[in-house]
Design a protein around this motif. Structure first.
Motif, short mmCIF file in Angstrom:
data_model
loop_
_atom_site.label_atom_id
_atom_site.label_comp_id
_atom_site.label_asym_id
_atom_site.label_seq_id
_atom_site.Cartn_x
_atom_site.Cartn_y
_atom_site.Cartn_z
N CYS A 92 5.70 -13.63 -0.87
CA CYS A 92 6.21 -12.26 -0.78
C CYS A 92 7.61 -12.16 -1.37
N ARG A 93 8.44 -13.17 -1.14
CA ARG A 93 9.81 -13.16 -1.63
C ARG A 93 9.93 -13.59 -3.10
N LYS A 139 2.40 -8.50 -4.67
CA LYS A 139 3.52 -8.78 -3.76
C LYS A 139 3.25 -8.13 -2.40
N TYR A 150 0.76 -10.13 -0.27
CA TYR A 150 1.37 -11.30 0.36
C TYR A 150 2.25 -10.89 1.54
N CYS A 151 3.02 -9.82 1.38
CA CYS A 151 3.89 -9.36 2.47
C CYS A 151 3.07 -8.90 3.67
N ASN A 152 2.00 -8.17 3.42
CA ASN A 152 1.16 -7.69 4.52
C ASN A 152 0.51 -8.83 5.28
N SER A 184 1.66 -11.90 5.52
CA SER A 184 2.71 -12.58 6.27
C SER A 184 3.07 -11.81 7.53
N ILE A 197 11.04 -9.91 5.09
CA ILE A 197 9.67 -9.60 4.66
C ILE A 197 9.46 -8.09 4.63
N GLU A 223 11.09 -6.89 1.45
CA GLU A 223 10.26 -7.20 0.28
C GLU A 223 9.02 -6.31 0.24
N ARG A 224 8.48 -5.99 1.39
CA ARG A 224 7.33 -5.06 1.45
C ARG A 224 7.75 -3.69 0.94
N ALA A 271 7.96 -3.83 -2.81
CA ALA A 271 6.62 -3.79 -3.41
C ALA A 271 6.03 -2.38 -3.36
#
Length: 152
Positions: free
Chosen positions: A52-53, A62, A65-67, A69, A89, A92-93, A96
């Motif tokens: 995510c990062r 992206k 991956y964030c979701n 995590s 996170i 980063e979400r 995205a």
């Protein structure tokens, strides 16, 4: 001094032995089950957080991956420190979401990042600010700054 620490260690082991004797197999099964369940969840959450990062991923990849995590680490959010660590996170979400044009959801994610960063004293909010400043995309930075100016 070492005698008192040896006594404390001895008391701890006696306490553990007493619990083990009283509950025995059920306690051991519960500990092993918890370990086997939580270890893979923790590993999955951390690997998805790293993805995510990662600046090589953008937009929907992206976001995915964030979701993942965030979904795998929700069981830790009751701890203030872990909730504060999830701020990156959420940020980063939000980045995205802004990359794929979902600005309202991005603002919500940014608000969640700020809420998480303020959950426990520490460098969390400064880390968010430094991350958004190093980010070269224009839209996430504009959304982030608009959120900060509205909140003041």
């Amino acid at each position: 001094m070492s005698t008192s620490s040896e006594n404390a260690a001895s008391l701890r082991w006696k306490w553990i032995a007493a619990i083990s004797k009283r509950f025995g197999r059920a306690v051991r099964v519960w500990i092993v089950f918890s370990f086997l369940l939580l270890l893979p969840l923790g590993l999955l959450s951390d690997s998805m957080a790293m993805a995510c990062r990662n600046d090589n991923y953008e937009g929907s990849k992206k976001l995915r991956y964030c979701n993942i995590s965030l979904a795998t680490r929700t069981w830790l959010d009751f701890l203030p420190l872990m909730f504060a660590r999830s701020a990156a996170i959420h940020l980063e979400r939000g980045i995205a979401l802004s990359q794929i044009g979902r600005e309202e959801e991005a603002l919500t994610a940014f608000e969640r990042a700020i809420e998480a960063a303020r959950a426990k004293p520490g460098p969390w909010e400064q880390e968010l600010q430094s991350r958004i400043q190093e980010f070269d995309a224009r839209q996430p930075t504009i959304l982030w700054n608009s959120l900060l100016t509205d909140g003041e």
